[in-house]
Design an enzyme around this catalytic site. Sequence first.
Site, PDB file in Angstrom:
ATOM      1  N   HIS A   1       0.845  -1.196   0.000  1.00  0.00           N
ATOM      2  CA  HIS A   1       0.000   0.000   0.000  1.00  0.00           C
ATOM      3  C   HIS A   1       0.888   1.257   0.000  1.00  0.00           C
ATOM      4  CE1 HIS A   1       0.510  -1.020   4.398  1.00  0.00           C
ATOM      5  NE2 HIS A   1       1.072   0.164   4.297  1.00  0.00           N
TER       6      HIS A   1
HETATM    7  C1  T46 Z   1       2.543   0.716   6.962  1.00  0.00           C
HETATM    8  C2  T46 Z   1       3.392  -0.465   7.192  1.00  0.00           C
HETATM    9  C3  T46 Z   1       4.845  -0.124   7.356  1.00  0.00           C
HETATM   10  C4  T46 Z   1      -4.698  -0.335  13.190  1.00  0.00           C
HETATM   11  O1  T46 Z   1      -5.851  -0.561  13.639  1.00  0.00           O
HETATM   12  N1  T46 Z   1      -3.959   0.692  13.690  1.00  0.00           N
HETATM   13  C5  T46 Z   1      -2.711   0.957  13.266  1.00  0.00           C
HETATM   14  O2  T46 Z   1      -2.072   1.920  13.751  1.00  0.00           O
HETATM   15  C6  T46 Z   1      -2.144   0.137  12.212  1.00  0.00           C
HETATM   16  C7  T46 Z   1      -0.748   0.406  11.706  1.00  0.00           C
HETATM   17  C8  T46 Z   1      -2.901  -0.885  11.725  1.00  0.00           C
HETATM   18  N2  T46 Z   1      -4.154  -1.122  12.208  1.00  0.00           N
HETATM   19  C9  T46 Z   1      -4.922  -2.254  11.674  1.00  0.00           C
HETATM   20  C10 T46 Z   1      -5.324  -2.154  10.220  1.00  0.00           C
HETATM   21  C11 T46 Z   1      -5.410  -3.605   9.798  1.00  0.00           C
HETATM   22  O3  T46 Z   1      -6.685  -4.095  10.144  1.00  0.00           O
HETATM   23  O4  T46 Z   1      -4.094  -3.429  11.757  1.00  0.00           O
HETATM   24  C12 T46 Z   1      -4.360  -4.298  10.676  1.00  0.00           C
HETATM   25  C13 T46 Z   1      -3.100  -4.661   9.937  1.00  0.00           C
HETATM   26  O5  T46 Z   1      -2.660  -3.512   9.174  1.00  0.00           O
HETATM   27  P1  T46 Z   1      -1.938  -3.651   7.754  1.00  0.00           P
HETATM   28  O6  T46 Z   1      -2.420  -4.851   7.052  1.00  0.00           O
HETATM   29  O7  T46 Z   1      -2.053  -2.324   7.066  1.00  0.00           O
HETATM   30  O8  T46 Z   1      -0.421  -3.905   8.230  1.00  0.00           O
HETATM   31  P2  T46 Z   1       0.889  -3.857   7.316  1.00  0.00           P
HETATM   32  O9  T46 Z   1       1.965  -4.505   8.106  1.00  0.00           O
HETATM   33  O10 T46 Z   1       0.618  -4.344   5.958  1.00  0.00           O
HETATM   34  O11 T46 Z   1       1.223  -2.279   7.222  1.00  0.00           O
HETATM   35  C14 T46 Z   1       1.609  -1.576   8.384  1.00  0.00           C
HETATM   36  C15 T46 Z   1       0.819  -0.273   8.493  1.00  0.00           C
HETATM   37  O12 T46 Z   1      -0.587  -0.549   8.510  1.00  0.00           O
HETATM   38  C16 T46 Z   1       1.114   0.653   7.335  1.00  0.00           C
HETATM   39  O13 T46 Z   1       0.598   1.941   7.612  1.00  0.00           O
HETATM   40  O14 T46 Z   1       2.957   1.661   6.330  1.00  0.00           O
HETATM   41  O15 T46 Z   1       3.001  -1.268   8.307  1.00  0.00           O
END
Ligand code: T46
Length: 148
Positions: A64
């Site tokens: 993303h």
């Molecule tokens: C990024 C990379 C480096 C929350 O509820 N609060 C938060 O502060 C974050 C970061 C995530 N979430 C929730 C959203 C999703 O339901 O946690 C779940 C997993 O998030 P995501 O699939 O986006 O995780 P990554 O590891 O793909 O990405 C993360 C960050 O979300 C993103 O902003 O830049 O790490």
Amino acid sequence: MKIKTQKMRNKLKTKNSYLIKIPLIAEGKRGNLSFCEVKRQIPFNIKRIYWIYNVSSKKSRGGHAHRKTEQVLFCINGSVRIEVDDGINKDAFILAKPNNGIFLGKMVWHNMMDFKKNSVLLVLASEFFKEADYIRDYNIFKSIAQKQ
Ligand code: T46
């Protein structure tokens, strides 16, 4: 006490991103200490801190870009491969030292992969969490990025 102050920023081909080196205070058997400060190594006010851990080495995360959020990532244990892309230019590198990080500005597509066992990726973010800030479709990202 030994303080390593190497070049603090290294540019990447990818727009809105660069590698950061933060201070490392090495005190032999007392161990090491690294730190970062807002407006010094961190170019934004930190509103949120999160960390990613227990990731299988076979899994990728990310996939993303953010419309507004800026972030700095540090791998404070282990190592992780980071791939970044501004819609035209791409870079890939391995974060493997606790005092090495990467700044990701807005509109940088990023993926994290090849997490070594027990790796911990620490992220400092400029904004509170908001799903609307994410672009999770690469084609949409690319069309917005290439107009900028
Ligand atoms: C990024 C990379 C480096 C929350 O509820 N609060 C938060 O502060 C974050 C970061 C995530 N979430 C929730 C959203 C999703 O339901 O946690 C779940 C997993 O998030 P995501 O699939 O986006 O995780 P990554 O590891 O793909 O990405 C993360 C960050 O979300 C993103 O902003 O830049 O790490």
